[in-house]
Design a protein around this motif. Structure first.
Motif, PDB file in Angstrom:
ATOM      1  N   LEU A 247       0.824  -1.213   0.000  1.00  0.00           N
ATOM      2  CA  LEU A 247       0.000   0.000   0.000  1.00  0.00           C
ATOM      3  C   LEU A 247       0.856   1.259   0.000  1.00  0.00           C
ATOM      4  O   LEU A 247       0.444   2.306  -0.530  1.00  0.00           O
ATOM      5  CB  LEU A 247      -0.917   0.005   1.225  1.00  0.00           C
ATOM      6  CG  LEU A 247      -2.054  -1.027   1.225  1.00  0.00           C
ATOM      7  CD1 LEU A 247      -2.806  -0.983   2.551  1.00  0.00           C
ATOM      8  CD2 LEU A 247      -3.024  -0.771   0.071  1.00  0.00           C
ATOM      9  N   ALA A 248       2.032   1.200   0.592  1.00  0.00           N
ATOM     10  CA  ALA A 248       2.878   2.383   0.689  1.00  0.00           C
ATOM     11  C   ALA A 248       3.684   2.638  -0.583  1.00  0.00           C
ATOM     12  O   ALA A 248       3.931   3.794  -0.942  1.00  0.00           O
ATOM     13  CB  ALA A 248       3.830   2.249   1.883  1.00  0.00           C
ATOM     14  N   MET A 249       4.090   1.587  -1.287  1.00  0.00           N
ATOM     15  CA  MET A 249       5.024   1.741  -2.397  1.00  0.00           C
ATOM     16  C   MET A 249       4.384   1.644  -3.773  1.00  0.00           C
ATOM     17  O   MET A 249       4.857   2.253  -4.719  1.00  0.00           O
ATOM     18  CB  MET A 249       6.135   0.678  -2.290  1.00  0.00           C
ATOM     19  CG  MET A 249       6.934   0.755  -1.015  1.00  0.00           C
ATOM     20  SD  MET A 249       7.765   2.375  -0.852  1.00  0.00           S
ATOM     21  CE  MET A 249       8.111   2.380   0.911  1.00  0.00           C
ATOM     22  N   PHE A 250       3.310   0.884  -3.901  1.00  0.00           N
ATOM     23  CA  PHE A 250       2.710   0.662  -5.214  1.00  0.00           C
ATOM     24  C   PHE A 250       1.498   1.564  -5.406  1.00  0.00           C
ATOM     25  O   PHE A 250       0.704   1.753  -4.491  1.00  0.00           O
ATOM     26  CB  PHE A 250       2.299  -0.804  -5.380  1.00  0.00           C
ATOM     27  CG  PHE A 250       3.436  -1.765  -5.209  1.00  0.00           C
ATOM     28  CD1 PHE A 250       4.704  -1.448  -5.648  1.00  0.00           C
ATOM     29  CD2 PHE A 250       3.228  -2.986  -4.595  1.00  0.00           C
ATOM     30  CE1 PHE A 250       5.753  -2.330  -5.485  1.00  0.00           C
ATOM     31  CE2 PHE A 250       4.272  -3.882  -4.422  1.00  0.00           C
ATOM     32  CZ  PHE A 250       5.544  -3.545  -4.868  1.00  0.00           C
ATOM     33  N   LYS A 251       1.359   2.088  -6.586  1.00  0.00           N
ATOM     34  CA  LYS A 251       0.217   2.927  -6.932  1.00  0.00           C
ATOM     35  C   LYS A 251      -0.703   2.148  -7.868  1.00  0.00           C
ATOM     36  O   LYS A 251      -0.293   1.688  -8.924  1.00  0.00           O
ATOM     37  CB  LYS A 251       0.674   4.217  -7.617  1.00  0.00           C
ATOM     38  CG  LYS A 251       1.453   5.152  -6.704  1.00  0.00           C
ATOM     39  CD  LYS A 251       1.820   6.453  -7.425  1.00  0.00           C
ATOM     40  CE  LYS A 251       2.568   7.404  -6.502  1.00  0.00           C
ATOM     41  NZ  LYS A 251       2.936   8.669  -7.200  1.00  0.00           N
TER      42      LYS A 251
ATOM     43  N   LEU B 247       6.095   3.017   7.446  1.00  0.00           N
ATOM     44  CA  LEU B 247       6.709   2.941   6.117  1.00  0.00           C
ATOM     45  C   LEU B 247       6.597   4.262   5.368  1.00  0.00           C
ATOM     46  O   LEU B 247       7.488   4.627   4.594  1.00  0.00           O
ATOM     47  CB  LEU B 247       6.052   1.819   5.305  1.00  0.00           C
ATOM     48  CG  LEU B 247       6.470   0.394   5.681  1.00  0.00           C
ATOM     49  CD1 LEU B 247       5.545  -0.621   5.032  1.00  0.00           C
ATOM     50  CD2 LEU B 247       7.911   0.145   5.249  1.00  0.00           C
ATOM     51  N   ARG B 248       5.517   4.973   5.601  1.00  0.00           N
ATOM     52  CA  ARG B 248       5.364   6.272   4.938  1.00  0.00           C
ATOM     53  C   ARG B 248       6.360   7.302   5.452  1.00  0.00           C
ATOM     54  O   ARG B 248       6.639   8.297   4.775  1.00  0.00           O
ATOM     55  CB  ARG B 248       3.941   6.789   5.143  1.00  0.00           C
ATOM     56  CG  ARG B 248       2.902   6.108   4.260  1.00  0.00           C
ATOM     57  CD  ARG B 248       1.505   6.599   4.576  1.00  0.00           C
ATOM     58  NE  ARG B 248       0.525   6.084   3.622  1.00  0.00           N
ATOM     59  CZ  ARG B 248      -0.784   6.264   3.721  1.00  0.00           C
ATOM     60  NH1 ARG B 248      -1.278   6.944   4.764  1.00  0.00           N
ATOM     61  NH2 ARG B 248      -1.607   5.772   2.821  1.00  0.00           N
ATOM     62  N   SER B 249       6.889   7.089   6.647  1.00  0.00           N
ATOM     63  CA  SER B 249       7.879   8.018   7.192  1.00  0.00           C
ATOM     64  C   SER B 249       9.275   7.762   6.649  1.00  0.00           C
ATOM     65  O   SER B 249      10.176   8.576   6.838  1.00  0.00           O
ATOM     66  CB  SER B 249       7.901   7.918   8.727  1.00  0.00           C
ATOM     67  OG  SER B 249       8.402   6.663   9.145  1.00  0.00           O
TER      68      SER B 249
END
Length: 276
Positions: free
Chosen positions: A97-101, A162-164
């Motif tokens: 969810l954090a890395m893939f769009k 992970l977003r940080s």
């Protein structure tokens, strides 16, 4: 409160904190004290905080009267499996969810967070019948398999951490030819140790203290965990000292885990709130 705070303000605050600490710790001290008392000393007036003599036989009795050794092993076995499943599944889903769009990333995230508002009692009966259809009752499957499917709270906790982290790490590793699984296991997973420690503590406490789940799915005594062992000990109409000895055995691992993982736990909780 800082070092420049006047002494007449610091003293009352310290006294209030000490009083609060004593108030919180006293039930555990009384539980330990009661577990070391004889049957006659339990009802003695005035009550003794320090038993005289110390009756260590209460602990040997619960291991012989009730199979606490097997219950302890079952609890550690279940907790280990659930921790591995929760840490692995939640971190992998959060990484995706954090890395893939992709188009459904927003709705999936929203639905996942919405499940946090659904009480577990609502899904308890349907879940039970699902496992019944799979003939998985009276086994550890209903307790272990859900942890390998991820939890909304664990995914959210890992996602915030992970977003940080800088996304440039992912882009640089991709340019160097590293695959997404390699990036996850070699780069991001080691960097997520604080968040993993926090999630591990939450998972351990939830799995170790879980009474309702084993009570619903387990019938055979040799599959019981420590919380069910305590309920069984109580059903045997034993004295309060033996019950408190069983409670000490059940509580001690949670206290030890929290003491050793306290620094990482606090750091992980604090880090997940930096960005989101």
């Amino acid at each position: 409160m800082t070092k420049t705070t006047p002494l007449y303000l610091r003293v009352p605050i310290y006294l209030l904190l000490i009083a609060g600490a004593v108030f919180m710790v006293f039930p555990f001290i009384w539980m330990l004290s009661t577990s070391l008392k004889t049957v006659g000393a339990i009802s003695q007036m005035p009550p003794q905080l320090i038993p005289n003599p110390l009756n260590w036989e209460n602990y040997t009795t619960i291991w012989s009267k009730v199979d606490f050794g097997r219950y302890t092993w079952n609890s550690f076995f279940l907790v280990a499996l659930e921790m591995v499943g929760a840490l692995l599944s939640c971190s992998m889903v959060a990484f995706g969810l954090a890395m893939f769009k992709f188009k459904l990333r927003g709705p999936i995230h929203l639905v996942m967070l919405a499940t946090l508002m659904i009480p577990s009692q609502v899904t308890m009966i349907p879940t039970y019948f699902i496992w019944k259809q799979f003939h998985a009752l009276n086994s550890y499957y209903p307790l272990v398999i859900p942890s390998y499917l991820g939890s909304a709270f664990g995914i959210f906790l890992m996602l915030q951490y992970l977003r940080s982290l800088p996304k440039e790490l992912y882009e640089s590793a991709t340019i160097d030819g590293c695959s997404p699984p390699g990036i996850f296991f070699r780069i991001y997973l080691p960097l997520c140790r604080p968040a993993l420690a926090a999630l591990g503590v939450f998972t351990f406490m939830g799995a170790w203290n879980n009474t309702l789940g084993p009570l619903i799915y387990l019938q055979d005594k040799h599959l019981y965990t420590l919380p069910l062992g305590l309920l069984y000990l109580k059903s045997e109409n034993v004295n309060q000292a033996l019950l408190m000895a069983g409670a000490v055995v059940t509580t001690l691992p949670v206290v030890i885990v929290y003491l050793f993982a306290q620094k990482q736990f606090v750091q992980g909780i604090a880090s997940t709130g930096l960005k989101g």
